[in-house]
Design a protein around this motif. Structure first.
Motif, PDB file in Angstrom:
ATOM      1  N   THR A 307       0.782  -1.203  -0.135  1.00 41.80           N
ATOM      2  CA  THR A 307       0.049   0.155  -0.052  1.00 41.80           C
ATOM      3  C   THR A 307       0.910   1.298   0.198  1.00 41.80           C
ATOM      4  OG1 THR A 307      -1.671  -1.251   1.230  1.00 41.80           O
ATOM      5  CG2 THR A 307      -1.806   1.358   1.159  1.00 41.80           C
ATOM      6  N   VAL A 308       1.916   1.407   0.802  1.00 47.68           N
ATOM      7  CA  VAL A 308       2.750   2.379   0.945  1.00 47.68           C
ATOM      8  C   VAL A 308       3.453   2.657  -0.467  1.00 47.68           C
ATOM      9  CG1 VAL A 308       4.841   3.549   2.128  1.00 47.68           C
ATOM     10  CG2 VAL A 308       3.251   2.183   3.475  1.00 47.68           C
ATOM     11  N   ALA A 309       3.944   1.549  -1.063  1.00 49.71           N
ATOM     12  CA  ALA A 309       4.602   1.712  -2.325  1.00 49.71           C
ATOM     13  C   ALA A 309       3.873   2.071  -3.341  1.00 49.71           C
ATOM     14  CB  ALA A 309       5.177   0.244  -2.558  1.00 49.71           C
ATOM     15  N   SER A 310       2.296   1.883  -3.362  1.00 52.28           N
ATOM     16  CA  SER A 310       1.351   2.097  -4.432  1.00 52.28           C
ATOM     17  C   SER A 310       1.026   3.727  -4.272  1.00 52.28           C
ATOM     18  CB  SER A 310       0.200   1.265  -4.242  1.00 52.28           C
ATOM     19  OG  SER A 310      -0.869   1.748  -5.030  1.00 52.28           O
ATOM     20  N   ILE A 311       0.939   4.073  -2.999  1.00 49.52           N
ATOM     21  CA  ILE A 311       0.635   5.568  -2.713  1.00 49.52           C
ATOM     22  C   ILE A 311       2.082   6.514  -3.367  1.00 49.52           C
ATOM     23  CG2 ILE A 311       0.576   7.241  -0.935  1.00 49.52           C
ATOM     24  CD1 ILE A 311      -1.243   5.078   0.843  1.00 49.52           C
ATOM     25  N   LEU A 312       3.029   5.832  -2.898  1.00 50.91           N
ATOM     26  CA  LEU A 312       4.415   6.779  -3.262  1.00 50.91           C
ATOM     27  C   LEU A 312       4.342   6.761  -4.966  1.00 50.91           C
ATOM     28  CD1 LEU A 312       6.857   5.265  -0.725  1.00 50.91           C
ATOM     29  CD2 LEU A 312       6.061   7.625  -0.643  1.00 50.91           C
ATOM     30  N   GLU A 313       4.257   5.619  -5.517  1.00 51.09           N
ATOM     31  CA  GLU A 313       3.953   5.520  -7.020  1.00 51.09           C
ATOM     32  C   GLU A 313       3.118   6.286  -7.505  1.00 51.09           C
ATOM     33  OE1 GLU A 313       3.589   2.212 -10.414  1.00 51.09           O
ATOM     34  OE2 GLU A 313       3.701   1.736  -8.308  1.00 51.09           O
ATOM     35  N   ASP A 314       1.817   6.582  -6.729  1.00 50.48           N
ATOM     36  CA  ASP A 314       0.743   7.392  -7.524  1.00 50.48           C
ATOM     37  C   ASP A 314       1.424   8.672  -7.262  1.00 50.48           C
ATOM     38  OD1 ASP A 314      -0.674   5.101  -7.955  1.00 50.48           O
ATOM     39  OD2 ASP A 314      -1.801   5.436  -6.019  1.00 50.48           O
ATOM     40  N   LEU A 315       2.131   9.347  -6.292  1.00 50.87           N
ATOM     41  CA  LEU A 315       2.516  10.773  -6.002  1.00 50.87           C
ATOM     42  C   LEU A 315       3.782  10.955  -6.940  1.00 50.87           C
ATOM     43  CD1 LEU A 315       2.175  10.797  -2.213  1.00 50.87           C
ATOM     44  CD2 LEU A 315       0.636  11.605  -3.872  1.00 50.87           C
ATOM     45  N   ALA A 316       4.517  10.103  -7.439  1.00 48.64           N
ATOM     46  CA  ALA A 316       5.876  10.168  -8.039  1.00 48.64           C
ATOM     47  C   ALA A 316       5.683  11.349  -9.408  1.00 48.64           C
ATOM     48  CB  ALA A 316       6.141   8.988  -8.859  1.00 48.64           C
ATOM     49  N   ASP A 317       4.570  11.560 -10.082  1.00 44.27           N
ATOM     50  CA  ASP A 317       4.649  12.388 -11.076  1.00 44.27           C
ATOM     51  C   ASP A 317       3.723  13.737 -10.923  1.00 44.27           C
ATOM     52  OD1 ASP A 317       5.530  10.285 -12.661  1.00 44.27           O
ATOM     53  OD2 ASP A 317       3.472   9.696 -13.097  1.00 44.27           O
ATOM     54  N   GLU A 318       3.580  14.179  -9.502  1.00 44.11           N
ATOM     55  CA  GLU A 318       3.266  15.478  -9.041  1.00 44.11           C
ATOM     56  C   GLU A 318       3.919  16.017  -7.940  1.00 44.11           C
ATOM     57  OE1 GLU A 318      -0.881  14.989  -7.337  1.00 44.11           O
ATOM     58  OE2 GLU A 318      -0.533  12.995  -7.780  1.00 44.11           O
ATOM     59  N   PRO A 319       3.863  17.231  -7.669  1.00 48.40           N
ATOM     60  CA  PRO A 319       4.496  17.871  -6.605  1.00 48.40           C
ATOM     61  C   PRO A 319       3.704  17.017  -5.362  1.00 48.40           C
ATOM     62  CG  PRO A 319       3.895  19.240  -7.945  1.00 48.40           C
ATOM     63  CD  PRO A 319       3.173  18.444  -8.669  1.00 48.40           C
ATOM     64  N   VAL A 320       4.666  16.754  -4.485  1.00 51.76           N
ATOM     65  CA  VAL A 320       4.077  15.903  -3.415  1.00 51.76           C
ATOM     66  C   VAL A 320       3.212  16.834  -2.188  1.00 51.76           C
ATOM     67  CG1 VAL A 320       4.337  14.234  -1.523  1.00 51.76           C
ATOM     68  CG2 VAL A 320       5.593  13.989  -3.622  1.00 51.76           C
ATOM     69  N   THR A 321       2.234  16.989  -2.058  1.00 52.18           N
ATOM     70  CA  THR A 321       1.669  17.815  -0.918  1.00 52.18           C
ATOM     71  C   THR A 321       0.925  16.940  -0.269  1.00 52.18           C
ATOM     72  OG1 THR A 321      -0.359  18.136  -2.112  1.00 52.18           O
ATOM     73  CG2 THR A 321       1.266  19.774  -2.737  1.00 52.18           C
ATOM     74  N   LEU A 322       0.681  17.734   1.233  1.00 56.06           N
ATOM     75  CA  LEU A 322      -0.072  16.919   2.418  1.00 56.06           C
ATOM     76  C   LEU A 322      -1.428  16.492   1.576  1.00 56.06           C
ATOM     77  CD1 LEU A 322       0.777  18.865   5.297  1.00 56.06           C
ATOM     78  CD2 LEU A 322       1.328  16.569   4.849  1.00 56.06           C
ATOM     79  N   ARG A 323      -1.925  17.422   0.934  1.00 55.51           N
ATOM     80  CA  ARG A 323      -3.504  17.085   0.239  1.00 55.51           C
ATOM     81  C   ARG A 323      -3.372  15.899  -0.400  1.00 55.51           C
ATOM     82  NH1 ARG A 323      -6.724  22.611  -1.275  1.00 55.51           N
ATOM     83  NH2 ARG A 323      -6.703  23.498   0.634  1.00 55.51           N
ATOM     84  N   ALA A 324      -2.276  15.760  -1.397  1.00 55.05           N
ATOM     85  CA  ALA A 324      -1.917  14.663  -2.414  1.00 55.05           C
ATOM     86  C   ALA A 324      -1.876  13.212  -1.678  1.00 55.05           C
ATOM     87  CB  ALA A 324      -0.796  15.072  -3.438  1.00 55.05           C
ATOM     88  N   ILE A 325      -1.160  13.340  -0.377  1.00 53.94           N
ATOM     89  CA  ILE A 325      -0.861  12.163   0.353  1.00 53.94           C
ATOM     90  C   ILE A 325      -2.314  11.818   1.005  1.00 53.94           C
ATOM     91  CG2 ILE A 325       0.157  11.295   2.433  1.00 53.94           C
ATOM     92  CD1 ILE A 325       2.632  12.983   1.962  1.00 53.94           C
ATOM     93  N   LEU A 326      -2.864  12.558   1.613  1.00 49.44           N
ATOM     94  CA  LEU A 326      -4.060  12.536   2.228  1.00 49.44           C
ATOM     95  C   LEU A 326      -5.286  11.894   1.129  1.00 49.44           C
ATOM     96  CD1 LEU A 326      -4.261  15.592   4.386  1.00 49.44           C
ATOM     97  CD2 LEU A 326      -3.883  13.260   5.264  1.00 49.44           C
ATOM     98  N   ALA A 327      -5.314  12.552   0.261  1.00 53.59           N
ATOM     99  CA  ALA A 327      -6.479  11.891  -1.173  1.00 53.59           C
ATOM    100  C   ALA A 327      -5.810  10.515  -1.200  1.00 53.59           C
ATOM    101  CB  ALA A 327      -6.140  12.983  -1.989  1.00 53.59           C
ATOM    102  N   ALA A 328      -4.464  10.296  -1.579  1.00 47.81           N
ATOM    103  CA  ALA A 328      -3.982   8.674  -1.861  1.00 47.81           C
ATOM    104  C   ALA A 328      -4.466   7.781  -1.103  1.00 47.81           C
ATOM    105  CB  ALA A 328      -2.632   9.223  -2.309  1.00 47.81           C
ATOM    106  N   ILE A 329      -4.078   8.292   0.225  1.00 44.78           N
ATOM    107  CA  ILE A 329      -4.567   7.156   1.351  1.00 44.78           C
ATOM    108  C   ILE A 329      -6.055   7.022   1.463  1.00 44.78           C
ATOM    109  CG2 ILE A 329      -4.761   7.204   3.971  1.00 44.78           C
ATOM    110  CD1 ILE A 329      -2.035   8.460   4.119  1.00 44.78           C
ATOM    111  N   ALA A 330      -7.087   8.067   1.126  1.00 47.43           N
ATOM    112  CA  ALA A 330      -8.226   7.773   1.195  1.00 47.43           C
ATOM    113  C   ALA A 330      -8.861   6.917   0.046  1.00 47.43           C
ATOM    114  CB  ALA A 330      -8.937   8.868   0.936  1.00 47.43           C
TER     115      ALA A 330
END
Length: 335
Positions: A307-330
């Motif tokens: 799950t953690v690896a997948s979230i980090l992969e989803d964030l790889a192509d955009e600026p990593v913001t708190l909102r992006a992390i929280l949305a990916a977790i949801a």
């Protein structure tokens, strides 16, 4: 006994307590009643809406305060003889600086790198005086630009610097431990039984600098391995005293901010330390892991690595913001 999908109202409740630390509002409940939350685009819409709401500031007290260890700030007591400048008004301003700073990173959609390397902070007149900055008046906390100078990001907040110090002196070991444990998610092993302590007291301070005393401590083979990783991180922050005030000497000894890690990487001071901590994605991973623990209400298991690896992969192509992390977790299956 087996994994199963949350019902719509269960998902609404989990999302609301994750982002707001409170019950779902009518909009979220209506979408749950309509059976829409199970659709990814609807869940994404609701997450975006809720993160833009003022109630999302609950994340500061619910997650960031315990994650950073800020609750301990209420209990620290710098020696009043050595630090007469410290009082309850200053303690409150220190805490408010960090809380408002994190809120701004969240609401303004700023990259998480700025948590460690921002060019602004918040201060009122009391805290600005402590930081020896001019131009800030009144009790209200205000946004303050940091152009040049030594400060920038959480590492230089007086709240963090104070709670990682001893009552009478700074503690490079505590500061290094806080960095490894909190920011990188790699806590050091506990010290072995019977290990010696750092020479302390007025006489020890006059005889040798803290850097020299730490070097003597590392000469003990039982201490060397851990301190080789801990000490450099804390020594790079030695120009900030036990209450976070800038200084050039410690007990009459000039302060040296140069540091070297066991792998040979060298750095100097807080800004270069922050840049080093942001290398390789370790800070990003640690933050995702701790936010996932908070979201799920449990510690992570081996299965959660995917799950953690997948979230980090989803964030790889955009600026990593708190909102992006929280949305990916949801959006993740574990949630």
């Amino acid at each position: 006994p087996t994994p199963h999908a949350l019902a719509e109202h269960e998902l609404a409740t989990r999302l609301s307590y994750f982002l707001w630390s409170s019950t779902p509002d009518e909009r979220l409940l209506a979408r749950a009643r309509a059976g829409q939350l199970g659709q990814s685009y609807v869940l994404r819409e609701e997450t975006t809406r809720m993160l833009a709401d003022a109630r999302a500031s609950a994340l500061v007290e619910g997650f960031f305060v315990p994650w950073l260890g800020l609750r301990r700030l209420d209990d620290v007591a710098p020696d009043p003889k050595r630090h007469p400048e410290f009082d309850e008004e200053l303690r409150r301003a220190m805490r408010a600086e960090t809380a408002l700073f994190i809120e701004s990173i969240l609401y303004e959609g700023r990259p998480i790198d700025e948590l460690l390397a921002a060019d602004f902070t918040f201060a009122n007149e009391r805290l600005a005086r402590h930081y020896e900055r001019v131009g800030v008046r009144g009790e209200r906390m205000q946004r303050v630009p940091l152009v040049g100078g030594l400060r920038g990001g959480l590492l230089t907040h007086a709240s963090i610097l104070t709670l990682t110090s001893n009552p009478t002196r700074t503690s490079p070991v505590k500061r290094g431990k806080w960095i490894l444990e909190t920011l990188l998610g790699t806590p050091p092993d506990p010290p072995p039984p019977g290990v010696g302590v750092l020479a302390d007291g007025s006489e020890a301070e006059r005889t040798a600098s803290q850097r020299e005393r730490l070097a003597a401590h590392r000469a003990d083979p039982d201490c060397a391995a851990c301190h080789a990783a801990l000490d450099p991180l804390g020594l790079a922050l030695e120009n900030f005293g036990p209450t976070g005030r800038e200084r050039e000497t410690d007990a009459g000894h000039p302060i040296d901010l140069s540091a070297e890690l066991p792998d040979g990487r060298r750095f100097h001071g807080a800004r270069e330390l922050a840049a080093l901590l942001l290398e390789g994605g370790r800070f990003e991973r640690a933050l995702v892991e701790r936010l996932l623990v908070y979201a799920l209400g449990r510690e992570l298991t081996r299965a959660d690595r995917t799950t953690v690896a997948s979230i980090l992969e989803d964030l790889a192509d955009e600026p990593v913001t708190l909102r992006a992390i929280l949305a990916a977790i949801a959006q993740c299956n574990a949630f």
